[in-house]
Design a protein around this motif. Structure first.
Motif, PDB file in Angstrom:
ATOM      1  N   THR A  37      14.931  52.947  46.735  1.00 16.90           N
ATOM      2  CA  THR A  37      16.067  53.868  46.582  1.00 16.90           C
ATOM      3  C   THR A  37      16.342  53.920  45.183  1.00 16.90           C
ATOM      4  O   THR A  37      15.820  53.255  44.432  1.00 16.90           O
ATOM      5  CB  THR A  37      17.064  52.905  47.351  1.00 16.90           C
ATOM      6  N   ALA A  38      17.514  54.453  44.947  1.00 16.11           N
ATOM      7  CA  ALA A  38      18.126  54.760  43.366  1.00 16.11           C
ATOM      8  C   ALA A  38      19.500  54.351  43.418  1.00 16.11           C
ATOM      9  O   ALA A  38      20.322  54.887  44.157  1.00 16.11           O
ATOM     10  CB  ALA A  38      17.710  56.176  42.919  1.00 16.11           C
ATOM     11  N   VAL A  39      19.765  53.577  42.101  1.00 24.20           N
ATOM     12  CA  VAL A  39      21.112  53.473  41.764  1.00 24.20           C
ATOM     13  C   VAL A  39      21.551  54.152  40.585  1.00 24.20           C
ATOM     14  O   VAL A  39      20.751  54.139  39.708  1.00 24.20           O
ATOM     15  CB  VAL A  39      21.394  52.009  41.660  1.00 24.20           C
ATOM     16  N   ILE A  40      22.791  54.548  40.320  1.00 31.88           N
ATOM     17  CA  ILE A  40      23.317  55.222  38.990  1.00 31.88           C
ATOM     18  C   ILE A  40      24.208  54.192  38.424  1.00 31.88           C
ATOM     19  O   ILE A  40      24.744  53.580  38.896  1.00 31.88           O
ATOM     20  CB  ILE A  40      24.204  56.408  39.296  1.00 31.88           C
ATOM     21  N   THR A  41      23.287  53.810  37.079  1.00 31.28           N
ATOM     22  CA  THR A  41      24.276  52.778  36.448  1.00 31.28           C
ATOM     23  C   THR A  41      24.933  53.237  35.407  1.00 31.28           C
ATOM     24  O   THR A  41      24.383  54.272  34.465  1.00 31.28           O
ATOM     25  CB  THR A  41      22.927  51.795  35.888  1.00 31.28           C
ATOM     26  N   GLY A  42      25.864  52.607  34.809  1.00 33.39           N
ATOM     27  CA  GLY A  42      26.650  52.995  33.490  1.00 33.39           C
ATOM     28  C   GLY A  42      26.009  52.405  32.445  1.00 33.39           C
ATOM     29  O   GLY A  42      25.161  51.474  32.491  1.00 33.39           O
ATOM     30  N   GLU A  43      26.400  52.812  31.101  1.00 33.37           N
ATOM     31  CA  GLU A  43      26.054  52.321  30.161  1.00 33.37           C
ATOM     32  C   GLU A  43      26.271  50.919  29.811  1.00 33.37           C
ATOM     33  O   GLU A  43      27.572  50.618  29.728  1.00 33.37           O
ATOM     34  CB  GLU A  43      26.368  53.208  28.731  1.00 33.37           C
ATOM     35  N   THR A  44      25.448  49.988  29.218  1.00 38.49           N
ATOM     36  CA  THR A  44      25.787  48.707  28.775  1.00 38.49           C
ATOM     37  C   THR A  44      25.117  48.552  27.603  1.00 38.49           C
ATOM     38  O   THR A  44      24.583  49.169  26.911  1.00 38.49           O
ATOM     39  CB  THR A  44      25.194  47.494  29.987  1.00 38.49           C
ATOM     40  N   ALA A  45      25.448  47.254  27.101  1.00 36.63           N
ATOM     41  CA  ALA A  45      25.058  46.686  25.733  1.00 36.63           C
ATOM     42  C   ALA A  45      23.385  46.802  25.756  1.00 36.63           C
ATOM     43  O   ALA A  45      22.527  46.791  24.666  1.00 36.63           O
ATOM     44  CB  ALA A  45      25.372  45.627  25.159  1.00 36.63           C
ATOM     45  N   MET A  46      22.908  46.664  26.836  1.00 40.90           N
ATOM     46  CA  MET A  46      21.412  46.133  27.190  1.00 40.90           C
ATOM     47  C   MET A  46      20.771  47.556  27.835  1.00 40.90           C
ATOM     48  O   MET A  46      19.248  47.694  27.750  1.00 40.90           O
ATOM     49  CB  MET A  46      20.959  45.237  28.124  1.00 40.90           C
ATOM     50  N   MET A  47      21.381  48.453  28.346  1.00 41.67           N
ATOM     51  CA  MET A  47      20.634  49.367  29.249  1.00 41.67           C
ATOM     52  C   MET A  47      21.739  50.970  28.979  1.00 41.67           C
ATOM     53  O   MET A  47      22.841  50.877  29.014  1.00 41.67           O
ATOM     54  CB  MET A  47      20.650  49.185  30.334  1.00 41.67           C
ATOM     55  N   ASN A  48      20.942  51.830  28.732  1.00 45.37           N
ATOM     56  CA  ASN A  48      21.548  53.345  28.832  1.00 45.37           C
ATOM     57  C   ASN A  48      21.745  53.493  30.146  1.00 45.37           C
ATOM     58  O   ASN A  48      21.449  52.998  31.211  1.00 45.37           O
ATOM     59  CB  ASN A  48      20.549  54.327  28.332  1.00 45.37           C
ATOM     60  N   ALA A  49      22.708  54.363  30.273  1.00 41.67           N
ATOM     61  CA  ALA A  49      23.347  54.947  31.264  1.00 41.67           C
ATOM     62  C   ALA A  49      22.215  55.838  32.064  1.00 41.67           C
ATOM     63  O   ALA A  49      21.508  56.547  31.419  1.00 41.67           O
ATOM     64  CB  ALA A  49      24.451  55.797  31.584  1.00 41.67           C
ATOM     65  N   GLY A  50      22.108  55.816  33.611  1.00 38.73           N
ATOM     66  CA  GLY A  50      21.213  56.623  34.021  1.00 38.73           C
ATOM     67  C   GLY A  50      20.850  56.186  35.416  1.00 38.73           C
ATOM     68  O   GLY A  50      21.549  55.561  35.936  1.00 38.73           O
ATOM     69  N   ALA A  51      19.860  56.666  36.208  1.00 35.42           N
ATOM     70  CA  ALA A  51      19.404  56.365  37.598  1.00 35.42           C
ATOM     71  C   ALA A  51      18.179  55.325  37.214  1.00 35.42           C
ATOM     72  O   ALA A  51      17.255  55.222  36.664  1.00 35.42           O
ATOM     73  CB  ALA A  51      18.927  57.344  38.432  1.00 35.42           C
ATOM     74  N   ARG A  52      18.082  54.429  38.085  1.00 32.81           N
ATOM     75  CA  ARG A  52      17.378  53.325  38.125  1.00 32.81           C
ATOM     76  C   ARG A  52      16.698  53.110  39.780  1.00 32.81           C
ATOM     77  O   ARG A  52      17.510  53.225  40.552  1.00 32.81           O
ATOM     78  CB  ARG A  52      17.661  52.037  37.543  1.00 32.81           C
ATOM     79  N   LEU A  53      15.487  52.740  39.853  1.00 35.87           N
ATOM     80  CA  LEU A  53      14.869  52.337  40.961  1.00 35.87           C
ATOM     81  C   LEU A  53      15.299  50.884  41.398  1.00 35.87           C
ATOM     82  O   LEU A  53      15.300  50.024  40.575  1.00 35.87           O
ATOM     83  CB  LEU A  53      13.305  52.366  40.951  1.00 35.87           C
ATOM     84  N   ALA A  54      15.331  50.961  42.918  1.00 34.97           N
ATOM     85  CA  ALA A  54      15.791  49.646  43.357  1.00 34.97           C
ATOM     86  C   ALA A  54      15.299  49.415  44.628  1.00 34.97           C
ATOM     87  O   ALA A  54      14.802  50.500  45.451  1.00 34.97           O
ATOM     88  CB  ALA A  54      17.418  49.477  43.382  1.00 34.97           C
ATOM     89  N   ALA A  55      15.359  48.245  45.306  1.00 36.27           N
ATOM     90  CA  ALA A  55      14.888  48.045  46.701  1.00 36.27           C
ATOM     91  C   ALA A  55      16.170  47.970  47.650  1.00 36.27           C
ATOM     92  O   ALA A  55      17.437  47.547  47.169  1.00 36.27           O
ATOM     93  CB  ALA A  55      14.212  46.714  46.628  1.00 36.27           C
ATOM     94  N   LYS A  56      16.180  48.829  48.613  1.00 31.86           N
ATOM     95  CA  LYS A  56      17.127  48.506  49.506  1.00 31.86           C
ATOM     96  C   LYS A  56      17.633  47.226  50.042  1.00 31.86           C
ATOM     97  O   LYS A  56      18.537  46.870  50.279  1.00 31.86           O
ATOM     98  CB  LYS A  56      16.973  49.578  50.987  1.00 31.86           C
ATOM     99  N   SER A  57      16.410  46.416  50.506  1.00 28.76           N
ATOM    100  CA  SER A  57      16.651  44.996  51.007  1.00 28.76           C
ATOM    101  C   SER A  57      16.584  44.137  49.740  1.00 28.76           C
ATOM    102  O   SER A  57      15.556  43.347  49.675  1.00 28.76           O
ATOM    103  CB  SER A  57      15.613  44.612  51.969  1.00 28.76           C
ATOM    104  N   SER A  58      17.389  44.353  48.708  1.00 26.34           N
ATOM    105  CA  SER A  58      17.258  43.675  47.657  1.00 26.34           C
ATOM    106  C   SER A  58      17.444  42.235  47.580  1.00 26.34           C
ATOM    107  O   SER A  58      16.969  41.531  46.690  1.00 26.34           O
ATOM    108  CB  SER A  58      18.526  44.002  46.699  1.00 26.34           C
ATOM    109  N   LYS A  59      18.090  41.625  48.653  1.00 32.93           N
ATOM    110  CA  LYS A  59      17.998  40.029  49.074  1.00 32.93           C
ATOM    111  C   LYS A  59      16.538  39.606  49.126  1.00 32.93           C
ATOM    112  O   LYS A  59      16.445  38.397  48.805  1.00 32.93           O
ATOM    113  CB  LYS A  59      18.776  39.948  50.140  1.00 32.93           C
ATOM    114  N   GLU A  60      15.639  40.312  49.730  1.00 37.20           N
ATOM    115  CA  GLU A  60      14.397  39.882  50.266  1.00 37.20           C
ATOM    116  C   GLU A  60      13.138  40.505  49.287  1.00 37.20           C
ATOM    117  O   GLU A  60      12.247  40.127  49.250  1.00 37.20           O
ATOM    118  CB  GLU A  60      14.233  40.183  51.582  1.00 37.20           C
TER     119      GLU A  60
END
Length: 301
Positions: A37-60
């Motif tokens: 899956t993909a998540v949209i992230t805002g800009e932080t001190a460590m990362m630029n804003a944009g789309a990032r890949l992620a796992a749907k079952s992020s707990k496992e």
């Protein structure tokens, strides 16, 4: 020549330092498409804003970052087949995974795996600079494109925008995202006979702090009858590693814990199998396995 190229293939894992082969935690190919899956992230001190890949079952499941390097062939292609599993957006965003590896192609035997998603493609060229009449130095020139969370067309366009193959000493560097299940440690807890409590088993993810994990699962850990190491009084220090009331006796599986720091080793030198729960990390080095722990060891005969 092909054998020489294969010897130059290298792979680098960006996950926490590992004592085991992390590929044993890779997801089955048939499960990968359903988990990306993909998540949209805002800009932080460590990362630029944009789309990032992620796992749907992020707990496992977690997303690991892998880097592979291999010589660039004169054709300039990667030797990879791509499949879009999410896309069709006007902004070009989507998810593309590797669906095939061309035999004898650039990426063959490089460490790339089916189901990986390409986050970045870079071309490195080693250039020799003649600084003076007596010395030569090498430096790397690099051109790169970001492809994380791009659809098929945008991914192909980005890769195609890289400079054409010109030199024999060019290297392709792929930054890949790979789905892996989080390794787990099964912990059997044994209580002093005087407490008349049955043994119980809990499951922890590798990397969890033993004291914190046990307390959040409702396990009685701190020994109310124990005297503090630092003051000789009662009560615990709140996980500051000064009282030793959270100490446990590791009966089996001690190799699954992180090594003791000097302070902990000195505090428990009379009982080498004891560990401070507040300083013990299970599944050290991304290991999985089974442990047996005796809680409140001072109450055991």
């Amino acid at each position: 020549q092909q054998q020489q190229q294969q010897q130059q293939h290298t792979a680098l894992c960006m996950s926490p330092p590992s004592l085991v082969d992390l590929n044993q935690y890779n997801l089955a190919l048939e499960d990968i498409a359903q988990e990306w899956t993909a998540v949209i992230t805002g800009e932080t001190a460590m990362m630029n804003a944009g789309a990032r890949l992620a796992a749907k079952s992020s707990k496992e499941i977690f997303v690991d970052t892998i880097q592979v390097k291999f010589p660039r062939q004169s054709s300039g292609g990667l030797g990879l087949e791509l499949l879009e599993i999410a896309g069709g957006r006007d902004d070009g965003l989507g998810i593309v995974v590797i669906s095939g590896i061309v035999e004898g192609g650039s990426a063959d035997n490089s460490g790339v795996q089916l189901g990986d998603s390409i986050a970045q493609v870079a071309v490195q060229t080693v250039v020799q600079n003649n600084n003076d009449m007596e010395s030569l130095t090498e430096c790397q020139q690099e051109s790169s494109v970001e492809t994380e969370c791009l659809g098929y067309d945008a991914t192909v366009d980005a890769i195609s925008s890289l400079p054409a193959a010109m030199e024999d000493n060019e290297v392709i560097v792929l930054t890949l995202k790979r789905l892996r299940r989080k390794p787990k440690v099964t912990v059997k807890l044994q209580y002093p006979p005087s407490q008349q409590e049955s043994d119980t088993t809990i499951e922890l993810f590798s990397g969890e702090n033993l004291r914190r994990a046990m307390l959040t699962r409702g396990v009685k850990l701190n020994d109310a009858l124990s005297r503090r190491f630092d003051s000789g009084g009662t009560g615990d220090c709140g996980g500051e590693a000064t009282c030793s009331t959270c100490v446990v006796n590791v009966v089996q599986g001690g190799e699954l814990l992180n090594p003791q720091a000097i302070q902990e080793e000195q505090m428990l030198k009379k009982n080498p199998k004891w560990r401070l729960g507040c300083k013990a990390i299970v599944g050290h080095g991304m290991q999985q396995g089974e442990m047996t722990i005796r809680v409140n060891p001072r109450q055991w005969d």
